[in-house]
Design a protein around this motif. Structure first.
Motif, PDB file in Angstrom:
ATOM      1  N   GLY A 147      -7.426   8.204  10.185  1.00 39.32           N
ATOM      2  CA  GLY A 147      -7.015   7.357   9.205  1.00 39.32           C
ATOM      3  C   GLY A 147      -8.202   6.759   8.654  1.00 39.32           C
ATOM      4  N   LYS A 148      -8.070   5.905   7.496  1.00 33.32           N
ATOM      5  CA  LYS A 148      -8.968   5.459   6.812  1.00 33.32           C
ATOM      6  C   LYS A 148     -10.350   4.820   7.364  1.00 33.32           C
ATOM      7  CE  LYS A 148      -6.483   4.716   2.437  1.00 33.32           C
ATOM      8  NZ  LYS A 148      -5.864   3.809   1.578  1.00 33.32           N
ATOM      9  N   THR A 189      -8.337  13.261   5.754  1.00 36.28           N
ATOM     10  CA  THR A 189      -7.973  11.691   6.236  1.00 36.28           C
ATOM     11  C   THR A 189      -6.581  11.672   6.346  1.00 36.28           C
ATOM     12  OG1 THR A 189     -10.321  10.956   5.277  1.00 36.28           O
ATOM     13  CG2 THR A 189      -8.696   9.301   5.796  1.00 36.28           C
ATOM     14  N   GLY A 190      -6.186  11.265   7.376  1.00 31.42           N
ATOM     15  CA  GLY A 190      -4.571  10.989   7.505  1.00 31.42           C
ATOM     16  C   GLY A 190      -4.402   9.444   7.295  1.00 31.42           C
ATOM     17  N   THR A 191      -3.060   9.071   7.347  1.00 31.15           N
ATOM     18  CA  THR A 191      -2.720   7.862   7.106  1.00 31.15           C
ATOM     19  C   THR A 191      -2.754   7.026   8.467  1.00 31.15           C
ATOM     20  OG1 THR A 191      -0.379   8.602   7.556  1.00 31.15           O
ATOM     21  CG2 THR A 191      -1.025   8.651   5.146  1.00 31.15           C
ATOM     22  N   SER A 225      -1.024   7.015  11.110  1.00 33.94           N
ATOM     23  CA  SER A 225       0.278   7.265  12.087  1.00 33.94           C
ATOM     24  C   SER A 225       0.387   8.600  12.547  1.00 33.94           C
ATOM     25  CB  SER A 225       1.687   7.011  11.238  1.00 33.94           C
ATOM     26  OG  SER A 225       2.597   7.331  12.201  1.00 33.94           O
ATOM     27  N   VAL A 236       0.407  12.176  10.482  1.00 31.80           N
ATOM     28  CA  VAL A 236      -1.022  12.655  10.424  1.00 31.80           C
ATOM     29  C   VAL A 236      -0.763  14.044  10.886  1.00 31.80           C
ATOM     30  CG1 VAL A 236      -3.121  12.673  11.257  1.00 31.80           C
ATOM     31  CG2 VAL A 236      -2.161  10.565  10.607  1.00 31.80           C
ATOM     32  N   GLN A 249       0.621  16.137   7.903  1.00 29.09           N
ATOM     33  CA  GLN A 249      -0.284  16.354   7.037  1.00 29.09           C
ATOM     34  C   GLN A 249      -1.388  17.370   7.572  1.00 29.09           C
ATOM     35  OE1 GLN A 249      -1.568  12.017   6.837  1.00 29.09           O
ATOM     36  NE2 GLN A 249       0.314  11.523   6.116  1.00 29.09           N
ATOM     37  N   SER A 291       0.085  -0.234   7.808  1.00 30.13           N
ATOM     38  CA  SER A 291      -1.043   0.785   7.951  1.00 30.13           C
ATOM     39  C   SER A 291      -1.828   0.309   8.962  1.00 30.13           C
ATOM     40  CB  SER A 291      -1.701   0.805   6.567  1.00 30.13           C
ATOM     41  OG  SER A 291      -2.663  -0.214   6.106  1.00 30.13           O
TER      42      SER A 291
END
Length: 220
Positions: free
Chosen positions: A77-78, A94-96, A98, A102, A105, A205
């Motif tokens: 994530g970020k 970069t995933g979200t 979750s 992710v 993705q 998020s």
């Protein structure tokens, strides 16, 4: 005055700390875990390094610097991506945040490859165990994460749990006030709370900003 508890040690400039102050809330920020580095041997031939958390970056990034190849770097994530860039590492994915989202993705982004996960001893292995055969999973424990010896009881109106292990550590020792609001930072933590039969909300998020957005909707 409302009292907010979060199972994480917040930075002085933390957005959540500023939010609580603006609301006139008392704040207790305290991790219920202790962390210690563990020696590990980074692989020489990984195509991709995947970091689950800023803590994994803290304890695993040294191994990345030691490899002579030039692997791609992925972050769950970020927050993890930010930790990597602060160490001067270029992040390619970069995933979200979750794990289930992710994983999908990540599969679509890379399609195949040898993926190395530097991780905590008590990691849930959420992404690596869901990857298809096109990916060769490599991993190593680079740090230990264990509950603190004594878990302090905090009487609060809102409890924010930032990992499954933090939630389990607190709730196996203490009960929550009857009308307390409980927030999970993400789906994995929400799953732990569900297993413990705790009613909860999940931040949109897995970040302080996501927590703040949820708390804004719950204020009324």
């Amino acid at each position: 005055m409302r009292h907010l508890f979060i199972s994480r040690n917040l930075a002085p400039e933390s957005p959540l700390r500023a939010f609580a102050k603006a609301q006139g809330w008392a704040l207790t920020d305290r991790s219920l875990l202790t962390f210690s580095p563990l020696p590990y041997d980074p692989p020489k031939d990984a195509d991709i390094w995947f970091f689950y958390s800023p803590r994994a970056v803290e304890f695993g990034v040294g191994g990345l610097r030691d490899v002579t190849s030039n692997p791609a770097v992925a972050a769950l994530g970020k927050g993890t991506a930010t930790a990597l860039t602060e160490h001067g590492i270029t992040v390619n994915f970069t995933g979200t945040g979750s794990p289930a989202a992710v994983t999908n993705q990540f599969i679509h982004h890379f399609e195949s490859g040898r993926v190395f996960f530097p991780r905590a001893r008590q990691s849930r292995l959420s992404v690596q165990t869901a990857l298809p055969p096109e990916f060769q999973v490599m991993d190593a424990v680079c740090y230990d994460n264990v509950p603190v010896a004594e878990v302090p009881q905090v009487i609060a109106d809102i409890y924010v749990f930032t990992s499954p292990l933090n939630a389990r550590t607190y709730l196996q020792t203490h009960t929550l006030p009857e009308k307390a609001t409980v927030v999970a930072i993400g789906p994995s933590t929400g799953g732990e709370l569900a297993a413990l039969r705790i009613n909860h909300h999940i931040a949109a998020s897995p970040s302080e900003e996501g927590i703040i957005k949820l708390l804004e909707t719950l204020k009324g």
